[in-house]
Design a protein around this motif. Structure first.
Motif, PDB file in Angstrom:
ATOM      1  N   GLN A   1       0.820  -1.208   0.000  1.00  0.00           N
ATOM      2  CA  GLN A   1       0.000   0.000   0.000  1.00  0.00           C
ATOM      3  C   GLN A   1       0.854   1.258   0.000  1.00  0.00           C
ATOM      4  O   GLN A   1       0.555   2.232  -0.680  1.00  0.00           O
ATOM      5  CB  GLN A   1      -0.960  -0.004   1.181  1.00  0.00           C
ATOM      6  CG  GLN A   1      -2.083  -1.005   1.044  1.00  0.00           C
ATOM      7  CD  GLN A   1      -2.975  -1.036   2.273  1.00  0.00           C
ATOM      8  OE1 GLN A   1      -2.650  -0.455   3.299  1.00  0.00           O
ATOM      9  NE2 GLN A   1      -4.099  -1.728   2.155  1.00  0.00           N
TER      10      GLN A   1
ATOM     11  N   LEU B   1       2.314   1.667  -3.443  1.00  0.00           N
ATOM     12  CA  LEU B   1       1.272   2.100  -4.357  1.00  0.00           C
ATOM     13  C   LEU B   1       0.982   3.588  -4.188  1.00  0.00           C
ATOM     14  O   LEU B   1       0.856   4.334  -5.164  1.00  0.00           O
ATOM     15  CB  LEU B   1       0.000   1.274  -4.121  1.00  0.00           C
ATOM     16  CG  LEU B   1      -1.162   1.498  -5.065  1.00  0.00           C
ATOM     17  CD1 LEU B   1      -0.782   1.130  -6.486  1.00  0.00           C
ATOM     18  CD2 LEU B   1      -2.359   0.692  -4.613  1.00  0.00           C
ATOM     19  N   GLU B   2       0.904   4.038  -2.950  1.00  0.00           N
ATOM     20  CA  GLU B   2       0.655   5.457  -2.663  1.00  0.00           C
ATOM     21  C   GLU B   2       1.806   6.322  -3.169  1.00  0.00           C
ATOM     22  O   GLU B   2       1.591   7.389  -3.753  1.00  0.00           O
ATOM     23  CB  GLU B   2       0.451   5.662  -1.163  1.00  0.00           C
ATOM     24  CG  GLU B   2       0.082   7.070  -0.780  1.00  0.00           C
ATOM     25  CD  GLU B   2      -1.240   7.510  -1.370  1.00  0.00           C
ATOM     26  OE1 GLU B   2      -1.362   8.713  -1.672  1.00  0.00           O
ATOM     27  OE2 GLU B   2      -2.139   6.669  -1.535  1.00  0.00           O
TER      28      GLU B   2
ATOM     29  N   SER C   1       3.837   5.636  -5.658  1.00  0.00           N
ATOM     30  CA  SER C   1       3.761   5.623  -7.116  1.00  0.00           C
ATOM     31  C   SER C   1       2.676   6.589  -7.602  1.00  0.00           C
ATOM     32  O   SER C   1       2.891   7.354  -8.547  1.00  0.00           O
ATOM     33  CB  SER C   1       3.468   4.206  -7.606  1.00  0.00           C
ATOM     34  OG  SER C   1       3.225   4.201  -8.974  1.00  0.00           O
ATOM     35  N   ARG C   2       1.537   6.574  -6.952  1.00  0.00           N
ATOM     36  CA  ARG C   2       0.459   7.494  -7.322  1.00  0.00           C
ATOM     37  C   ARG C   2       0.877   8.938  -7.114  1.00  0.00           C
ATOM     38  O   ARG C   2       0.592   9.806  -7.947  1.00  0.00           O
ATOM     39  CB  ARG C   2      -0.794   7.195  -6.503  1.00  0.00           C
ATOM     40  CG  ARG C   2      -1.507   5.946  -6.929  1.00  0.00           C
ATOM     41  CD  ARG C   2      -2.751   5.719  -6.124  1.00  0.00           C
ATOM     42  NE  ARG C   2      -3.407   4.492  -6.523  1.00  0.00           N
ATOM     43  CZ  ARG C   2      -4.246   3.826  -5.767  1.00  0.00           C
ATOM     44  NH1 ARG C   2      -4.538   4.261  -4.559  1.00  0.00           N
ATOM     45  NH2 ARG C   2      -4.807   2.724  -6.203  1.00  0.00           N
ATOM     46  N   ARG C   3       1.538   9.215  -6.018  1.00  0.00           N
ATOM     47  CA  ARG C   3       1.989  10.575  -5.723  1.00  0.00           C
ATOM     48  C   ARG C   3       2.986  11.055  -6.786  1.00  0.00           C
ATOM     49  O   ARG C   3       2.898  12.174  -7.290  1.00  0.00           O
ATOM     50  CB  ARG C   3       2.623  10.645  -4.334  1.00  0.00           C
ATOM     51  CG  ARG C   3       2.891  12.055  -3.843  1.00  0.00           C
ATOM     52  CD  ARG C   3       3.484  12.108  -2.440  1.00  0.00           C
ATOM     53  NE  ARG C   3       2.847  11.209  -1.489  1.00  0.00           N
ATOM     54  CZ  ARG C   3       3.451  10.157  -0.929  1.00  0.00           C
ATOM     55  NH1 ARG C   3       4.701   9.865  -1.235  1.00  0.00           N
ATOM     56  NH2 ARG C   3       2.809   9.395  -0.076  1.00  0.00           N
ATOM     57  N   ARG C   4       3.912  10.182  -7.172  1.00  0.00           N
ATOM     58  CA  ARG C   4       4.920  10.527  -8.170  1.00  0.00           C
ATOM     59  C   ARG C   4       4.253  10.802  -9.537  1.00  0.00           C
ATOM     60  O   ARG C   4       4.573  11.788 -10.203  1.00  0.00           O
ATOM     61  CB  ARG C   4       5.941   9.399  -8.298  1.00  0.00           C
ATOM     62  CG  ARG C   4       7.093   9.695  -9.225  1.00  0.00           C
ATOM     63  CD  ARG C   4       8.154   8.613  -9.205  1.00  0.00           C
ATOM     64  NE  ARG C   4       7.642   7.269  -9.404  1.00  0.00           N
ATOM     65  CZ  ARG C   4       7.577   6.315  -8.474  1.00  0.00           C
ATOM     66  NH1 ARG C   4       8.019   6.554  -7.255  1.00  0.00           N
ATOM     67  NH2 ARG C   4       7.093   5.128  -8.743  1.00  0.00           N
ATOM     68  N   MET C   5       3.311   9.955  -9.913  1.00  0.00           N
ATOM     69  CA  MET C   5       2.610  10.169 -11.180  1.00  0.00           C
ATOM     70  C   MET C   5       1.808  11.469 -11.149  1.00  0.00           C
ATOM     71  O   MET C   5       1.755  12.206 -12.145  1.00  0.00           O
ATOM     72  CB  MET C   5       1.689   8.983 -11.487  1.00  0.00           C
ATOM     73  CG  MET C   5       2.437   7.737 -11.933  1.00  0.00           C
ATOM     74  SD  MET C   5       1.369   6.442 -12.588  1.00  0.00           S
ATOM     75  CE  MET C   5       0.494   5.919 -11.131  1.00  0.00           C
ATOM     76  N   GLN C   6       1.189  11.789 -10.003  1.00  0.00           N
ATOM     77  CA  GLN C   6       0.416  13.025  -9.892  1.00  0.00           C
ATOM     78  C   GLN C   6       1.324  14.245 -10.003  1.00  0.00           C
ATOM     79  O   GLN C   6       0.978  15.235 -10.643  1.00  0.00           O
ATOM     80  CB  GLN C   6      -0.350  13.061  -8.569  1.00  0.00           C
ATOM     81  CG  GLN C   6      -1.279  14.243  -8.437  1.00  0.00           C
ATOM     82  CD  GLN C   6      -2.387  14.210  -9.470  1.00  0.00           C
ATOM     83  OE1 GLN C   6      -2.981  13.165  -9.723  1.00  0.00           O
ATOM     84  NE2 GLN C   6      -2.668  15.346 -10.076  1.00  0.00           N
TER      85      GLN C   6
ATOM     86  N   GLN D   1       2.196  14.738 -13.609  1.00  0.00           N
ATOM     87  CA  GLN D   1       1.048  15.296 -14.335  1.00  0.00           C
ATOM     88  C   GLN D   1       0.885  16.775 -14.021  1.00  0.00           C
ATOM     89  O   GLN D   1       0.601  17.581 -14.915  1.00  0.00           O
ATOM     90  CB  GLN D   1      -0.237  14.529 -13.977  1.00  0.00           C
ATOM     91  CG  GLN D   1      -1.472  15.036 -14.666  1.00  0.00           C
ATOM     92  CD  GLN D   1      -1.406  14.882 -16.168  1.00  0.00           C
ATOM     93  OE1 GLN D   1      -0.709  14.028 -16.692  1.00  0.00           O
ATOM     94  NE2 GLN D   1      -2.128  15.737 -16.879  1.00  0.00           N
TER      95      GLN D   1
END
Length: 185
Positions: free
Chosen positions: A79, A82-83, A85-90, A93
């Motif tokens: 988890q 995953l968090e 990775s999401r933060r890095r992608m955001q 963007q």
């Protein structure tokens, strides 16, 4: 009793077995009428059974794997990863969106500046085109004339040629078709 059975066999009467001969004509009639439907139904049932068996086997395998991998530490680590990775992608963007916004603002500023230049040149009585566009067109005109030297070419047709006159075409002259209804009855 055995003596009576032997007596019937000896008298020449052969005992008849109860077979399924009475079922054969209706089955043949059914197959001749609905044979393709029955074949497609059998194939469909077969494929459905194969699909259900495959799903059942994968469900049983995944349930054994999921129960063994329910270690709380690994779940927490997954988890957190995953968090992150999401933060890095955001963040990526957001950076792209900011860059796009800046580029759009610069383009709008350039367009606004060009409109102001056009308006000022129009007020002064000059050409509608901006200075940059005029400079580009003069450069293109000078470069194109210097690249292509003029050669004396003979004209493709004589000066008296008119395509509407009908002459000068030689053997291939066009005539309109007949005006009436088509022949036939």
């Amino acid at each position: 009793m055995e003596a009576q059975g032997d007596a019937n066999v000896r008298d020449g009467e052969v005992p008849q077995n109860q077979d399924l001969g009475f079922v054969l004509p209706p089955v043949i009639a059914f197959l001749s009428e609905y044979g393709w439907y029955a074949a497609f139904a059998c194939v469909g049932v077969y494929l459905l059974l194969q699909h259900l068996r495959k799903n059942r086997s994968t469900d049983s395998q995944s349930s054994t794997i999921s129960t063994s991998s329910q270690d709380p530490d690994s779940v927490v680590q997954r988890q957190v990863a995953l968090e992150a990775s999401r933060r890095r992608m955001q963040e990526e963007q957001d950076a792209r969106a900011a860059e796009f916004r800046d580029r759009q603002q610069r383009l709008e500023e350039d367009k606004r500046r060009q409109k102001i230049e056009m308006w000022e040149s129009m007020k002064e009585g000059k050409s509608y085109k901006g200075k940059a566009q005029v400079a580009q067109s003069t450069e293109e005109a000078t470069s194109s004339s210097s690249l292509r030297p003029k050669t004396d070419k003979k004209p493709l047709r004589n000066s008296g040629y008119s395509p509407l006159s009908g002459d000068g075409g030689g053997t291939c002259s066009w005539r309109p078709g007949r005006r009436g209804p088509s022949a036939g009855g």
